[in-house]
Design a protein around this motif. Structure first.
Motif, short mmCIF file in Angstrom:
data_model
loop_
_atom_site.label_atom_id
_atom_site.label_comp_id
_atom_site.label_asym_id
_atom_site.label_seq_id
_atom_site.Cartn_x
_atom_site.Cartn_y
_atom_site.Cartn_z
N GLY A 284 -15.90 69.87 12.95
CA GLY A 284 -16.36 71.18 13.40
C GLY A 284 -15.98 72.31 12.45
N THR B 145 -17.88 74.27 18.09
CA THR B 145 -18.71 73.67 17.04
C THR B 145 -18.26 72.24 16.74
OG1 THR B 145 -17.30 74.42 15.18
CG2 THR B 145 -19.02 75.91 15.92
N ALA C 283 -25.31 76.11 9.71
CA ALA C 283 -24.54 76.82 10.75
C ALA C 283 -24.91 78.30 10.77
CB ALA C 283 -23.04 76.64 10.51
#
Ligand code: PRP
Ligand code: URA
Length: 209
Positions: free
Chosen positions: A81, A130, A37
């Motif tokens: 997420g 996300t 990420a």
């Protein structure tokens, strides 16, 4: 018109391979999702606008630059997420974080919303939704509907792995958003799992089954 970006950075690809591996345990999986990420966010922020400033160094005045433009918000789709949030916030510590809680009904594969809490100024922020997995696209489409209905205007979607079916569905439902992925996989199986994928992202992140 939104675009689809597949990040081919060697570090992202290397770490994604370990994430996919069924022998990778929860601790390493969680750490690697966090790292990927961060690396994806580094790539995403490459085009952020800058403005000129002056700063006093210990010896002189420097003409330098700082970030300009809109503030960011991160909206993880619960649960999985969440695993990407810290990796993003490491680079953008001032980002505000909203949450959209959705689960995919295992029979119908349709998303069921159970929680929404967003920053009060989302209409002024650039938002990054996300979710590690973009499978049928139902969850992402619903999450983006949900935040658009509450005023969100500038949105992008960041996923680790996407199926072509999910990418097409999101592009059709939300043609305005950019989609960022580390891996674009082959297809979905009959249970809506991404092939080859990584299995169930939420279960692997949180050690549930
Ligand atoms: C997974 C994943 C996505 C969704 C993707 O969540 O994290 O949110 O499925 O599938 P879709 O594109 O077909 O909607 P899940 O429903 O398993 O919930 P969890 O994150 O709480 O485990
Ligand atoms: N959700 C996951 O966690 N994995 C998949 O492959 C599809 C949906």
């Amino acid at each position: 018109m939104g675009k689809v970006y597949v990040f081919d950075h060697p570090l992202i690809q290397h770490k994604l391979t370990i994430i996919r591996d069924k022998n990778t345990g929860t601790k390493a999986f969680r750490e690697l999702v966090d790292e990927v990420a961060t690396l994806m966010m580094y790539e995403i922020t490459r085009e952020l606008p800058l403005e000129d400033v002056e700063v006093e160094t210990p010896v002189a005045t420097a003409k330098s630059k700082v970030l300009a433009g809109k503030k960011l918000g991160v909206i993880p789709i619960l649960r999985a997420g969440l695993g990407m949030v810290d990796g993003i916030v490491k680079l953008i510590p001032a980002a505000k974080i909203g949450h959209v809680g959705l689960y995919r009904d295992p029979e119908t594969l349709k998303p069921v919303e159970y929680y929404v809490k967003l920053p009060s100024d989302i209409e002024e922020r650039e938002l990054i939704v996300t979710d590690p997995m973009l499978a049928t696209g139902g969850s992402a489409i619903e999450a983006i509907n949900s935040i658009k209905n509450r005023g969100a205007k500038q949105i992008s979607l960041m996923c680790l792995i996407a199926a072509p079916e999910g990418v097409e569905a999101v592009k059709e439902a939300h043609p305005d958003i950019n989609i960022y992925v580390a891996g674009l996989d082959e297809k979905l199986n009959e249970k809506g799992y991404i092939i080859p994928g990584l299995g169930d992202a939420g279960d692997r992140l949180f050690g549930t089954k």
